[in-house]
Write a protein that holds these residues in place. Structure first.
Motif, PDB file in Angstrom:
ATOM      1  N   GLU A 128       7.677 -26.456 -44.937  1.00 61.41           N
ATOM      2  CA  GLU A 128       7.104 -25.797 -46.155  1.00 61.41           C
ATOM      3  C   GLU A 128       5.756 -26.458 -46.563  1.00 61.41           C
ATOM      4  OE1 GLU A 128       7.689 -27.700 -48.893  1.00 61.41           O
ATOM      5  OE2 GLU A 128       9.109 -29.088 -48.321  1.00 61.41           O
ATOM      6  N   LEU A 129       5.540 -27.790 -46.733  1.00 58.04           N
ATOM      7  CA  LEU A 129       4.104 -28.212 -46.878  1.00 58.04           C
ATOM      8  C   LEU A 129       3.749 -29.162 -45.827  1.00 58.04           C
ATOM      9  CD1 LEU A 129       4.301 -28.599 -50.765  1.00 58.04           C
ATOM     10  CD2 LEU A 129       2.738 -27.036 -49.323  1.00 58.04           C
ATOM     11  N   GLY A 140       3.739 -32.624 -43.775  1.00 57.85           N
ATOM     12  CA  GLY A 140       4.119 -33.694 -43.923  1.00 57.85           C
ATOM     13  C   GLY A 140       5.708 -33.725 -44.693  1.00 57.85           C
ATOM     14  N   ARG A 141       5.972 -32.383 -44.886  1.00 58.35           N
ATOM     15  CA  ARG A 141       7.493 -32.160 -45.620  1.00 58.35           C
ATOM     16  C   ARG A 141       8.028 -31.244 -44.519  1.00 58.35           C
ATOM     17  NH1 ARG A 141       7.626 -32.704 -51.331  1.00 58.35           N
ATOM     18  NH2 ARG A 141       8.928 -31.203 -51.409  1.00 58.35           N
ATOM     19  N   HIS A 142       9.326 -31.771 -43.782  1.00 54.06           N
ATOM     20  CA  HIS A 142       9.935 -31.105 -42.948  1.00 54.06           C
ATOM     21  C   HIS A 142      11.361 -30.880 -43.527  1.00 54.06           C
ATOM     22  CE1 HIS A 142       6.605 -32.233 -40.541  1.00 54.06           C
ATOM     23  NE2 HIS A 142       6.648 -33.595 -40.856  1.00 54.06           N
ATOM     24  N   MET A 143      11.644 -29.699 -43.582  1.00 57.43           N
ATOM     25  CA  MET A 143      13.092 -29.308 -44.423  1.00 57.43           C
ATOM     26  C   MET A 143      14.007 -28.753 -43.042  1.00 57.43           C
ATOM     27  SD  MET A 143      14.266 -26.533 -47.426  1.00 57.43           S
ATOM     28  CE  MET A 143      13.412 -27.359 -48.557  1.00 57.43           C
ATOM     29  N   TYR A 161      21.195 -22.042 -43.728  1.00 58.24           N
ATOM     30  CA  TYR A 161      21.508 -23.474 -44.599  1.00 58.24           C
ATOM     31  C   TYR A 161      20.302 -24.096 -44.619  1.00 58.24           C
ATOM     32  CZ  TYR A 161      26.269 -21.938 -43.619  1.00 58.24           C
ATOM     33  OH  TYR A 161      27.500 -21.265 -43.616  1.00 58.24           O
ATOM     34  N   LEU A 162      19.909 -24.631 -45.845  1.00 56.76           N
ATOM     35  CA  LEU A 162      18.650 -25.398 -46.181  1.00 56.76           C
ATOM     36  C   LEU A 162      19.169 -26.808 -46.613  1.00 56.76           C
ATOM     37  CD1 LEU A 162      16.249 -23.012 -47.862  1.00 56.76           C
ATOM     38  CD2 LEU A 162      16.429 -23.715 -45.284  1.00 56.76           C
ATOM     39  N   GLU A 163      18.634 -27.868 -46.023  1.00 53.30           N
ATOM     40  CA  GLU A 163      18.715 -29.349 -46.273  1.00 53.30           C
ATOM     41  C   GLU A 163      17.650 -29.678 -47.511  1.00 53.30           C
ATOM     42  OE1 GLU A 163      21.412 -32.015 -44.446  1.00 53.30           O
ATOM     43  OE2 GLU A 163      19.966 -31.669 -42.802  1.00 53.30           O
ATOM     44  N   SER A 164      18.123 -29.192 -48.821  1.00 51.37           N
ATOM     45  CA  SER A 164      16.849 -29.259 -49.763  1.00 51.37           C
ATOM     46  C   SER A 164      17.396 -30.226 -50.857  1.00 51.37           C
ATOM     47  CB  SER A 164      16.567 -27.912 -50.356  1.00 51.37           C
ATOM     48  OG  SER A 164      15.982 -27.991 -51.578  1.00 51.37           O
ATOM     49  N   PRO A 165      16.475 -30.895 -51.646  1.00 48.20           N
ATOM     50  CA  PRO A 165      14.961 -30.952 -51.415  1.00 48.20           C
ATOM     51  C   PRO A 165      14.821 -31.731 -50.226  1.00 48.20           C
ATOM     52  CG  PRO A 165      15.540 -32.461 -53.092  1.00 48.20           C
ATOM     53  CD  PRO A 165      16.892 -31.602 -53.015  1.00 48.20           C
ATOM     54  N   VAL A 166      13.386 -31.864 -49.667  1.00 47.59           N
ATOM     55  CA  VAL A 166      13.011 -32.801 -48.514  1.00 47.59           C
ATOM     56  C   VAL A 166      13.508 -34.271 -48.914  1.00 47.59           C
ATOM     57  CG1 VAL A 166      11.305 -33.540 -47.218  1.00 47.59           C
ATOM     58  CG2 VAL A 166      11.337 -31.109 -47.712  1.00 47.59           C
ATOM     59  N   GLY A 167      14.247 -34.806 -48.252  1.00 46.34           N
ATOM     60  CA  GLY A 167      14.772 -36.075 -48.066  1.00 46.34           C
ATOM     61  C   GLY A 167      16.113 -36.113 -48.237  1.00 46.34           C
ATOM     62  N   LYS A 211       9.603 -18.836 -46.660  1.00 54.17           N
ATOM     63  CA  LYS A 211       8.512 -18.309 -46.101  1.00 54.17           C
ATOM     64  C   LYS A 211       8.170 -18.798 -44.455  1.00 54.17           C
ATOM     65  CE  LYS A 211       4.643 -17.475 -48.518  1.00 54.17           C
ATOM     66  NZ  LYS A 211       3.694 -17.640 -49.159  1.00 54.17           N
ATOM     67  N   SER A 212       8.524 -20.043 -44.424  1.00 55.76           N
ATOM     68  CA  SER A 212       8.386 -20.468 -43.006  1.00 55.76           C
ATOM     69  C   SER A 212       9.592 -20.071 -42.165  1.00 55.76           C
ATOM     70  CB  SER A 212       8.371 -22.048 -43.294  1.00 55.76           C
ATOM     71  OG  SER A 212       8.357 -22.530 -41.672  1.00 55.76           O
ATOM     72  N   PHE A 213      10.404 -19.693 -42.847  1.00 48.52           N
ATOM     73  CA  PHE A 213      11.641 -19.270 -41.912  1.00 48.52           C
ATOM     74  C   PHE A 213      11.249 -17.982 -41.529  1.00 48.52           C
ATOM     75  CE2 PHE A 213      15.344 -16.195 -41.843  1.00 48.52           C
ATOM     76  CZ  PHE A 213      15.935 -16.855 -40.921  1.00 48.52           C
ATOM     77  N   TYR A 214      10.608 -17.202 -42.409  1.00 55.38           N
ATOM     78  CA  TYR A 214      10.220 -15.455 -41.843  1.00 55.38           C
ATOM     79  C   TYR A 214       9.264 -15.631 -40.932  1.00 55.38           C
ATOM     80  CZ  TYR A 214      13.221 -13.425 -45.535  1.00 55.38           C
ATOM     81  OH  TYR A 214      14.363 -12.832 -46.518  1.00 55.38           O
ATOM     82  N   ARG A 215       8.269 -16.581 -40.995  1.00 55.88           N
ATOM     83  CA  ARG A 215       7.351 -16.809 -39.963  1.00 55.88           C
ATOM     84  C   ARG A 215       8.012 -17.068 -38.561  1.00 55.88           C
ATOM     85  NH1 ARG A 215       4.544 -19.082 -44.291  1.00 55.88           N
ATOM     86  NH2 ARG A 215       5.030 -21.243 -43.530  1.00 55.88           N
TER      87      ARG A 215
END
Length: 417
Positions: free
Chosen positions: A46-47, A49-52, A122-128, A162-166
């Motif tokens: 999503e940004l 260095g940040r990998h969800m 399923y999203l592991e959120s927030p990053v970390g 948005k990354s998922f839709y890409r």
């Protein structure tokens, strides 16, 4: 069959200049049969260095089925708990002893999985949290270096979607539904002050505090309403009565260390955080499982709830204005708030009051709703313009786990309205 599916996906990736084929899960240790639907596990950047981390299971029904996003709350608890223990397609079990003692791990397919009705992300959120991680020069994969908040988590989820839709543009025209646990969706905490007050009534009426404790709280914190229509109680942060605050702290916080951590009144052994099912936590941390799910070797071990650096002062304590704006936008196809009727973390009394205070027009009075061909009472519901409120009979905080058939019916209604 699996090789053919991956080859077909690679052709699609080449045509669309995408690469979600690398995320395809072709097998799972312990699963005897081939995976009968598209199953993907990987990362949404999503940004920089940040990998969800995400897991995505396609519907095993209609190709045009809706897309549902599932989020666990906390904050800091992994949505893979929902996948592996509540509403996902598989359950981990062991035969012949514990897995570490040469027992055999077996994956069982769950007939009440939500992907029998829709595609589930399923999203592991927030990053970390969970298998999600940072990789920039400032953190060196140290998740404590970032401060998260409600706004940041919402923005992060939006960018991840948005990354998922890409990666999966074919789903951009599918109906989208947001669901979750202990969030301001599903059985969420919509107004914390209402919860902090209602849980006292809930605890007394469910035998969690005795009469003497209730009497002390009532005498210090309750008074007649201005119009003499009844009793008004303010148990938490009562600015007009310091003795009430003392009584609240002593009776509910100091004398009962686990009061705030009971997920439901059926099972007082459930605490937050906790290794709920050691079998699937052990399973997720196996090297062959991590490889199957495309988890990099440097990513930490998976745990259910991560102690993320979360700025709680920036949380939304009352969601009424946001809900009113959503309803007024006419962009919501359907909206359901539900509660297990023995859940004390997000109890039904607070959410019922929250919904009533929205002042919406009632379209269906409070009545029972049924499952099992209309033979079993699953709970009660009340419908309003744009919103339905439902209780789930006999369920605690983890509704899809406690009452999977009722939860599946709620989802069926959500996507059918």
């Amino acid at each position: 069959m699996t090789r053919l599916l991956k080859h077909q996906v690679q052709l699609v990736c080449t045509w669309l200049v995408l690469c979600f084929a690398d995320d395809l899960v072709s097998h799972l240790p312990g699963l005897t049969n081939p995976i009968p639907f598209g199953y993907y596990s990987g990362y949404l950047d999503e940004l920089p260095g940040r990998h969800m981390h995400y897991e995505f299971v396609e519907s095993n029904g209609n190709n045009n089925d809706s897309l549902i996003v599932w989020l666990n709350g906390g904050p800091g608890c992994s949505s893979l708990y929902g996948f592996w223990s509540e509403n996902g397609p598989f359950r981990v079990t062991t035969t012949g002893g514990d897995d570490d003692d040469n027992g055999q791990t077996v994956l069982l397919e769950d007939s009440n999985s939500w992907n029998s009705l829709a595609n589930i992300l399923y999203l592991e959120s927030p990053v970390g949290v969970g298998f999600s991680y940072y990789s920039d020069n400032n953190t060196n994969n140290n998740n404590d270096s970032y401060v998260n908040s409600d706004n940041m988590t919402a923005d992060s989820n939006y960018l991840a979607l948005k990354s998922f839709y890409r990666k999966f543009p074919q789903y951009s025209n599918h109906s989208l539904y947001l669901t979750g646990e202990r969030l301001a969706i599903g059985n969420g905490a919509f107004n914390n002050l209402l919860f902090l007050n209602s849980r006292v009534h809930f605890a007394y009426n469910h035998g969690l505090i005795d009469y003497e404790e209730w009497h002390d709280l009532e005498s210090e914190c309750c008074s007649c309403s201005d119009d003499d229509s009844g009793q008004v109680c303010t148990f938490h942060h009562n600015n007009n009565n310091s003795q009430c605050n003392v009584a609240y702290d002593i009776r509910l916080m100091l004398s009962r260390d686990d009061f705030d951590n009971i997920f439901d009144t059926n099972n007082s052994s459930r605490k937050i955080p906790v290794c709920f099912e050691q079998s699937f936590q052990t399973y997720l941390n196996r090297l062959d499982v991590r490889e199957a799910l495309h988890i990099p070797s440097h990513v930490k071990q998976w745990v259910q709830c991560q102690d993320v650096n979360y700025n709680r002062r920036l949380r939304y304590w009352d969601m009424s204005s946001a809900i009113r704006q959503l309803l007024a936008s006419n962009k919501l196809q359907s909206f359901i708030i539900y509660n297990g009727d023995i859940d004390i973390v997000c109890d039904f009394m607070a959410n019922q009051e929250f919904v009533e205070l929205l002042g919406l027009n009632v379209t269906l009075d409070y009545q029972r709703w049924l499952i099992n061909n209309n033979t079993t009472v699953a709970g009660y519901e009340k419908r309003y313009d744009g919103l339905t409120y439902m209780t789930v009979r006999g369920a605690g905080h983890l509704v899809p786990k406690d009452k999977p058939l009722a939860a599946l019916e709620i989802i069926r209604r959500l996507i059918s309205i």
